[in-house]
Design a protein around this motif. Structure first.
Motif, short mmCIF file in Angstrom:
data_model
loop_
_atom_site.label_atom_id
_atom_site.label_comp_id
_atom_site.label_asym_id
_atom_site.label_seq_id
_atom_site.Cartn_x
_atom_site.Cartn_y
_atom_site.Cartn_z
N UNK A 123 11.95 4.22 -7.02
CA UNK A 123 10.64 3.61 -6.74
C UNK A 123 10.75 2.10 -6.88
N UNK A 124 9.78 1.40 -6.30
CA UNK A 124 9.74 -0.06 -6.39
C UNK A 124 8.96 -0.51 -7.62
N UNK A 125 7.69 -0.15 -7.70
CA UNK A 125 6.86 -0.56 -8.84
C UNK A 125 5.99 0.60 -9.32
N UNK A 126 5.18 1.16 -8.43
CA UNK A 126 4.34 2.29 -8.77
C UNK A 126 5.15 3.57 -8.58
N UNK A 127 5.13 4.42 -9.58
CA UNK A 127 5.99 5.61 -9.55
C UNK A 127 5.52 6.64 -8.53
N UNK A 128 6.44 7.42 -7.98
CA UNK A 128 6.07 8.52 -7.08
C UNK A 128 5.71 9.77 -7.89
N UNK A 129 5.13 10.74 -7.20
CA UNK A 129 4.76 11.99 -7.86
C UNK A 129 5.98 12.71 -8.43
#
Length: 285
Positions: A80-86
């Protein structure tokens, strides 16, 4: 099933469920994928992620038993870049099961690590064709931030349709020298069903079709902001966005703003109007 190779190690692919026919996208009986939990988990429902992690962890222990018998540390990389994925939520819940089993055997815990992305996908990945998915992922840089040498690597993801994400994460791990690699999915889509580019979108939207549909998870304090939900919130109608924001505590609204900013100037500019709407709810500038 042995598949691609990381370094000199073959990867074992495991799945809690296999979806092969259109009927698998509507089944609700015993032994079938809980489609409501899947849709909710994809949009940040922590409780749904915990429930789906149970069969994934079980499949891992059955097909890769060294994870709970080998002293080598389990490491679960998530990109991920900044906001996490599910899938970070899912990986965390799976790791909790592995850690409990390892503790019972007198072994140490594993850990989650980040594979840094330099951008986020622009298109709706769930509806894109295999060719479009591969092309967009090819333009995104991935960088492993931790040493995986000697570790038991477990890549946890929600669904495998075209295999583009799997190929990308394995390429990002190519320089590592793990002792073992497992690819663990909630579901693997196979056969003719895998050639339908809309199948992933149908799974994602089975229960959650609007941002306001996640209000219940926020009220239960079982919501975590994911990059998929953040994109949806910024792209939805002002009325739907407002309905979701109405139930959000101030710290979550601020987290949404911070997530947009952290994802980068291009992302922020693309969603400037929606961001202004959310910022207005924070009472800041």
């Amino acid at each position: 099933m042995s598949v691609d190779v990381v370094g000199a190690v073959s990867a074992t692919r495991v799945a809690a469920y296999r979806l092969t026919t259109p009927a698998d996208l509507t089944c609700t009986g015993p032994g079938s994928l809980d489609l409501s939990d899947y849709s909710s988990m994809k949009h940040g429902d922590v409780g749904a992620a915990r429930r789906l992690a149970v069969p994934v962890a079980r499949a891992l222990v059955e097909q890769a038993p060294a994870l709970i018998t080998d002293p080598a540390e389990p490491i679960l990389p998530v990109a991920y870049k900044a906001v996490r994925p599910a899938c970070w939520l899912l990986a965390r819940a799976v790791l909790a099961h592995l850690d409990a089993a390892r503790a019972a055997a007198g072994l140490g815990p594993g850990r989650l690590v980040r594979v840094a992305k330099d951008a986020v996908t622009v298109t709706d990945y769930a509806t894109a064709s295999a060719v479009d998915r591969a092309a967009e992922l090819e333009g995104i840089g991935f960088r492993l931030e931790d040493d995986l040498d000697g570790a038991q690597v477990v890549v946890v993801d929600d669904v495998r349709v075209t295999g583009s994400s799997e190929t990308t994460i394995l390429a990002a791990l190519a320089g590592a020298r793990p002792s073992a690699v497992a690819l663990a999915y909630v579901a693997v889509v196979e056969g003719a069903l895998a050639r339908d580019p809309a199948v992933e979108a149908r799974l994602n939207q089975h229960t959650v079709r609007t941002c306001a549909d996640m209000a219940g998870a926020v009220r239960r304090r079982e919501f975590m902001l994911t990059i998929r939900f953040l994109k949806q919130l910024l792209q939805t109608t002002p009325a739907d966005r407002e309905a979701f924001l109405d139930v959000c505590p101030g710290e979550l609204v601020q987290e949404i703003v911070d997530g947009v900013v952290a994802t980068g100037d291009e992302f922020r500019a693309r969603h400037a109007e929606a961001l202004a709407h959310v910022v207005d709810r924070t009472g800041t500038t």
